[in-house]
Write a protein that holds these residues in place. Structure first.
Motif, mmCIF file in Angstrom:
data_model
loop_
_atom_site.group_PDB
_atom_site.id
_atom_site.type_symbol
_atom_site.label_atom_id
_atom_site.label_comp_id
_atom_site.label_asym_id
_atom_site.label_seq_id
_atom_site.Cartn_x
_atom_site.Cartn_y
_atom_site.Cartn_z
ATOM 1 N N UNK A 197 95.402 -18.939 7.362
ATOM 2 C CA UNK A 197 94.308 -19.333 6.478
ATOM 3 C C UNK A 197 93.675 -20.640 6.948
ATOM 4 N N UNK A 198 94.504 -21.644 7.226
ATOM 5 C CA UNK A 198 93.975 -22.940 7.646
ATOM 6 C C UNK A 198 93.269 -22.817 9.002
ATOM 7 N N UNK A 199 93.871 -22.071 9.924
ATOM 8 C CA UNK A 199 93.266 -21.919 11.249
ATOM 9 C C UNK A 199 91.920 -21.204 11.162
ATOM 10 N N UNK A 200 91.872 -20.129 10.388
ATOM 11 C CA UNK A 200 90.616 -19.390 10.243
ATOM 12 C C UNK A 200 89.544 -20.255 9.593
ATOM 13 N N UNK A 201 89.919 -20.983 8.542
ATOM 14 C CA UNK A 201 88.947 -21.858 7.869
ATOM 15 C C UNK A 201 88.453 -22.954 8.810
ATOM 16 N N UNK A 202 89.348 -23.499 9.629
ATOM 17 C CA UNK A 202 88.959 -24.559 10.565
ATOM 18 C C UNK A 202 87.981 -24.029 11.622
ATOM 19 N N UNK A 203 88.317 -22.885 12.224
ATOM 20 C CA UNK A 203 87.430 -22.324 13.248
ATOM 21 C C UNK A 203 86.084 -21.917 12.656
ATOM 22 N N UNK A 204 86.129 -21.374 11.452
ATOM 23 C CA UNK A 204 84.879 -20.970 10.812
ATOM 24 C C UNK A 204 84.033 -22.190 10.455
ATOM 25 N N UNK A 205 84.684 -23.292 10.107
ATOM 26 C CA UNK A 205 83.945 -24.525 9.833
ATOM 27 C C UNK A 205 83.216 -25.011 11.078
ATOM 28 N N UNK A 206 83.890 -24.959 12.214
ATOM 29 C CA UNK A 206 83.246 -25.364 13.468
ATOM 30 C C UNK A 206 82.033 -24.484 13.783
ATOM 31 N N UNK A 207 82.132 -23.201 13.434
ATOM 32 C CA UNK A 207 81.011 -22.296 13.703
ATOM 33 C C UNK A 207 79.865 -22.555 12.749
ATOM 34 N N UNK A 208 80.176 -22.752 11.468
ATOM 35 C CA UNK A 208 79.126 -22.938 10.458
ATOM 36 C C UNK A 208 78.500 -24.318 10.508
ATOM 37 N N UNK A 209 79.235 -25.319 11.020
ATOM 38 C CA UNK A 209 78.711 -26.679 11.031
ATOM 39 C C UNK A 209 77.508 -26.753 11.958
ATOM 40 N N UNK A 210 76.369 -27.284 11.479
ATOM 41 C CA UNK A 210 75.196 -27.389 12.351
ATOM 42 C C UNK A 210 75.511 -28.222 13.583
ATOM 43 N N UNK A 211 75.067 -27.760 14.737
ATOM 44 C CA UNK A 211 75.346 -28.460 15.998
ATOM 45 C C UNK A 211 74.532 -29.725 16.160
ATOM 46 N N UNK A 212 75.077 -30.673 16.921
ATOM 47 C CA UNK A 212 74.360 -31.911 17.205
ATOM 48 C C UNK A 212 73.365 -31.655 18.334
ATOM 49 N N UNK A 213 72.071 -31.917 18.118
ATOM 50 C CA UNK A 213 71.081 -31.550 19.123
ATOM 51 C C UNK A 213 71.085 -32.441 20.351
ATOM 52 N N UNK A 214 71.539 -33.668 20.222
ATOM 53 C CA UNK A 214 71.559 -34.586 21.357
ATOM 54 C C UNK A 214 72.557 -35.674 21.077
ATOM 55 N N UNK A 215 72.879 -36.457 22.070
ATOM 56 C CA UNK A 215 73.933 -37.448 21.931
ATOM 57 C C UNK A 215 73.390 -38.870 21.843
ATOM 58 N N UNK A 216 72.411 -39.167 22.648
ATOM 59 C CA UNK A 216 71.935 -40.551 22.698
ATOM 60 C C UNK A 216 71.076 -40.869 21.494
ATOM 61 N N UNK A 217 71.237 -42.086 21.007
ATOM 62 C CA UNK A 217 70.410 -42.543 19.882
ATOM 63 C C UNK A 217 69.220 -43.347 20.365
ATOM 64 N N UNK A 218 69.123 -43.640 21.652
ATOM 65 C CA UNK A 218 68.063 -44.480 22.192
ATOM 66 C C UNK A 218 66.904 -43.604 22.639
ATOM 67 N N UNK A 219 65.905 -43.502 21.804
ATOM 68 C CA UNK A 219 64.684 -42.795 22.157
ATOM 69 C C UNK A 219 63.525 -43.746 21.893
ATOM 70 N N UNK A 220 63.044 -44.344 22.953
ATOM 71 C CA UNK A 220 61.984 -45.340 22.825
ATOM 72 C C UNK A 220 60.651 -44.714 23.200
ATOM 73 N N UNK A 221 59.595 -45.153 22.550
ATOM 74 C CA UNK A 221 58.262 -44.661 22.951
ATOM 75 C C UNK A 221 58.002 -44.976 24.425
ATOM 76 N N UNK A 222 57.523 -43.975 25.134
ATOM 77 C CA UNK A 222 57.253 -44.141 26.550
ATOM 78 C C UNK A 222 58.318 -43.535 27.446
ATOM 79 N N UNK A 223 59.516 -43.237 26.891
ATOM 80 C CA UNK A 223 60.556 -42.601 27.698
ATOM 81 C C UNK A 223 60.159 -41.163 28.014
ATOM 82 N N UNK A 224 60.758 -40.633 29.080
ATOM 83 C CA UNK A 224 60.501 -39.261 29.486
ATOM 84 C C UNK A 224 61.646 -38.388 28.985
ATOM 85 N N UNK A 225 61.304 -37.288 28.284
ATOM 86 C CA UNK A 225 62.318 -36.367 27.763
ATOM 87 C C UNK A 225 62.958 -35.599 28.904
#
Length: 817
Positions: A46-74
């Motif tokens: 039960x705990x294992x299934x709930x944990x794995x399902x939580x990882x699947x349902x949790x919205x993914x992080x779109x990017x890692x860096x928090x530094x996005x300054x105007x003028x930077x290139x994506x």
């Protein structure tokens, strides 16, 4: 030309991997099904299934860096992984400034101003009188030094002279105080134009204690300070004879006049600040899947602000909180419906293997849906005319519940639907449409495969799911007022394809699940029902009597199972294989002797009983080795229940009494368990009835009916049907079916004038042999004698002790029309 060797390396590798996976799953199921640790293992799962399902349902992080300054290139395309509300800072600041400018202006109305000015005049008069009383002689500068600080204004020589003259007038302070009080009954302001402007904006008037005393219309009830000074110029002092001195005194009073209604800067700024704080941030929505910036683009100020906002929403603290909430919700959705079903739904009793396969199915299903969502988000720009929210109609939500129904039962499938739908709602951003769509489609799909005897049933159920999905899709489009739009065409197409896609997935995965988890579906039962299968052919060759007995029992149980709405296919296949344990020692069973000597004559009764009992264990082990499936294994173990091998028990008792010993009845009983299902109970009844029918000398319909009635009565009285779900009504229907089938088997033919073969079997006296000892238990209607004896045609031989009064009477009309 020599033949080229066929390269079977790929096929061998696939076979090896399949066996490896099957062995690993077998080890996992053995560990999980360990009765000593079953409760702990279920908790871990039960705990294992709930944990794995939580990882699947949790919205993914779109990017890692928090530094996005105007003028930077994506460096990559960045899309919003979910809906976000982003603050429009410029518009928010503008509205806050507007709120501050529209905040009311605070003015103080002080009643202390006239007394303050009167006090100054009285101080001047008192100082002059004091100097006159002291008869001091001061020049103009000395008087200026003395009086100017008291009046807080510059004094000319004429002003000083006027004050020195008026000081002798005792009525001057009173006259000046009266006129000042009359003047300050007006609201005197410093700048009339500024006050008018503030009034149009809105003003608040507070007293010296900070309490608002008026907020109404005061525009017509104020006096500008210049007008008040002109009014002072018209005053008349009764004690002054010199007009010039009076003018000087009035001029000084006019200069020291103060407004009593004045602007309160501190309070006004506080009101403006409060108004600014009351303005909520202006937000705009960034929709899920919206492209924020494309690879190679220069990040603008607005894009940098959006990216920074999304990153702040996806910080580890927020994700941890979301993960904990989703994990707790999954535990609740898993545990409480399971407990409710376990306590209130009679047929809801999943085994450890069932729970394991359900857990794996849930994880794999949601992983598939998650991958599909990612694909949909990425192909969105390729199909700009299709709304991203319409793609969920294409998802095969019904596949999981249909698989559960095929491999387990309807009750478990229904609970699975109840758990699946809310979790899908979480995955699709709390979309209630998805919950309803998945729930109804899954229920219809599970109902459609309730009797899945071939693969066409699966596709028929898929078409039913498509029809229901179509109806729901049109209903949703109508409720959203988008029925007559181009989007409806896509939605209808997706809804129709969804059911067929579910059926296709099920058809592909059924053989894999059957192989890996050793399940027995109706499709596999049909394969096992083939009489040319290797095991049945082996049974036919090595134990032909048992083979024929099993085929007839199969016909009996199939008809009986259909009459009581049991599973006729399972009953028939189980009947074919219920005696496969006799393959190892076929000659120890009477139906396979073929005229040979009875081997039990040379054995002790206890040894004979052990041999007969052993065919149960050997049969179940052989079925497990050949992977016939747990339902068939269970029926093999249960088809004799805990019945007594009466013939050998009676023989043992006779021998023991002669030698003065005792015999334990339990040593001559089958180990059981008793039949647990209706199909197992029918096989038990048919096994005994078919064996007893071979002892009838003249099998007329009446004798067949009496034999069937007696056997069923005795089995019922012996308590062998206590743990299955057969009712008295079911027993009547079963007896009626047995009578019909046996009458067909033992039908009479027309006598020919001459025998077809002279001296053939038709003119011989047939020896009526008893049934093998395996059937010799009370109530089964079979003897345990291994000898060849004559039996009277009226009774089935060796049915054990006669039925007790009462119980037999209650069932004596079994099978009668």
């Amino acid at each position: 030309m020599p033949e080229q060797p066929v390269n079977n390396q790929g096929q061998n590798t696939l076979t090896y991997l399949t066996k490896l996976g099957s062995n690993l799953l077998d080890l996992m199921m053995k560990w999980f099904s360990n009765p000593r640790t079953a409760r702990r293992n279920r908790f871990i799962l039960l705990i294992t299934t709930a944990f794995l399902l939580t990882l699947i349902l949790l919205p993914g992080r779109p990017f890692r860096s928090a530094e996005f300054k105007p003028g930077d290139i994506a460096t990559s395309d960045i899309r919003a992984p979910q809906d976000y509300l982003v603050e429009d800072r410029a518009l928010t600041e503008q509205r806050r400034k507007e709120a501050a400018n529209n905040a009311p202006v605070v003015y103080n109305l002080s009643d202390r101003v006239p007394s303050y000015i009167i006090g100054k005049l009285e101080q001047v008069v008192a100082a002059i009188r004091k100097e006159h009383a002291a008869k001091s002689r001061k020049d103009t500068d000395e008087w200026r030094t003395l009086l100017a600080p008291l009046l807080d204004t510059e004094l000319s020589e004429a002003d000083i002279r006027a004050f020195t003259h008026i000081a002798a007038d005792r009525d001057f302070p009173a006259d000046a105080g009266r006129m000042l009080n009359d003047l300050y009954r007006r609201r005197i302001v410093l700048d009339g134009k500024a006050f008018q402007t503030d009034f149009r904006r809105g003003i608040e008037i507070i007293n010296d204690n900070g309490r608002m005393i008026e907020g109404g219309d005061v525009a017509a009830d104020f006096t500008e300070i210049r007008e008040a000074r002109r009014m002072v110029a018209g005053w008349q002092f009764s004690g002054l004879n010199d007009r010039a001195d009076g003018d000087r005194i009035k001029a000084v009073i006019a200069r020291i006049l103060l407004p009593n209604l004045f602007y309160n800067r501190e309070a006004s700024e506080a009101r403006a600040k409060t108004a600014m704080e009351a303005v909520r941030p202006v937000l705009f929505k960034v929709q899920k899947g919206e492209m924020i910036v494309r690879v190679g683009e220069r990040i603008s100020t607005e894009q940098a602000h959006k990216l920074q906002t999304i990153f702040q929403e996806n910080r580890s603290g927020n994700r941890l909180s979301s993960a904990v909430g989703i994990f707790a919700l999954i535990l609740v959705l898993f545990y409480f419906p399971y407990r409710f079903a376990l306590k209130n739904i009679r047929k809801f009793n999943p085994t450890n293997k069932d729970i394991l396969i359900i857990s794996l199915l849930v994880i794999c299903s949601f992983l598939l849906f998650k991958i599909s969502l990612l694909i949909v988000h990425n192909i969105g720009p390729v199909f700009p005319n299709i709304d991203a929210n319409s793609f969920f109609y294409l998802f095969p939500f019904a596949a999981g519940p249909m698989i559960v129904r095929i491999f387990i039962n309807s009750e478990v499938a229904l609970v699975y639907c109840a758990i699946l739908a809310p979790l899908l709602g979480i995955m699709f951003d709390s979309n209630m449409t998805v919950v309803i769509y998945a729930m109804l489609g899954s229920i219809v799909g599970a109902h459609g495969v309730r009797h899945c005897s071939d693969r066409s049933t699966i596709y028929t159920a898929g078409l039913k799911v498509s029809v229901v999905n179509l109806a729901m899709a049109l209903a949703f489009q109508t409720s959203n007022a988008t029925l007559f739009t181009l989007q409806t065409i896509y939605v209808v197409f997706f809804a129709l394809v969804s059911g067929v896609l579910s059926a296709g997935l099920i058809s592909g995965f059924i053989p894999l699940i059957e192989t890996l988890f050793h399940y027995t579906t109706d499709i596999k039962l049909l394969e096992l029902a083939n009489l040319n299968s290797p095991m049945l052919r082996d049974l036919m060759v090595r134990a032909p009597g048992t083979y024929h007995h099993s085929v007839v029992v199969g016909n009996l149980v199939e008809s009986a199972a259909e009459s009581i709405n049991a599973n006729p296919l399972l009953a028939r296949v189980a009947a074919y294989y219920h005696d496969i344990g006799k393959i190892s020692k076929p000659l120890y069973f009477i139906e396979n002797l073929g005229g040979e000597d009875n081997r039990h004559d040379k054995l002790t009764p206890s040894m004979s009983a052990l041999i007969l009992i052993s065919h149960i264990k050997e049969g179940s082990e052989l079925a497990r080795e050949r992977r016939l499936g747990q339902p068939i294994i269970d029926i093999i173990r249960q088809h004799h229940g805990t019945g007594l091998i009466k013939f050998f028990y009676d023989r043992a008792k006779t021998q023991a009494e002669a030698s003065g010993q005792t015999v334990e009845e339990k040593d001559f009983r089958y180990p059981g368990p008793k039949p647990q299902t209706r199909e197992a109970g029918i096989v038990m009844l048919a096994d005994c009835v078919e064996a007893a029918s071979r002892t009838l000398v003249n099998p007329t319909p009446d004798r067949i009916q009496g034999m069937v009635q007696k056997i069923i009565n005795n089995i019922f009285i012996d308590g062998q049907l206590e743990e299955c779900e057969l009712t008295l009504k079911n027993l009547h229907e079963i007896a009626r079916c047995f009578n019909r089938i046996l009458n067909g088997i033992f039908h009479h033919r027309i006598d020919y004038p001459e025998p077809v073969h002279k001296g053939g079997s038709g003119q011989k006296k047939v020896e009526h042999k008893t049934i093998s000892g395996e059937h010799g238990k009370p109530g089964n209607g079979d003897t345990t004698s291994a000898h060849t004896v004559e039996q009277p045609p009226e009774a089935a031989p060796g049915h054990g002790a006669p039925a007790k009064k009462g119980g037999g009477e209650d069932l004596k009309r079994l099978g009668m029309s």
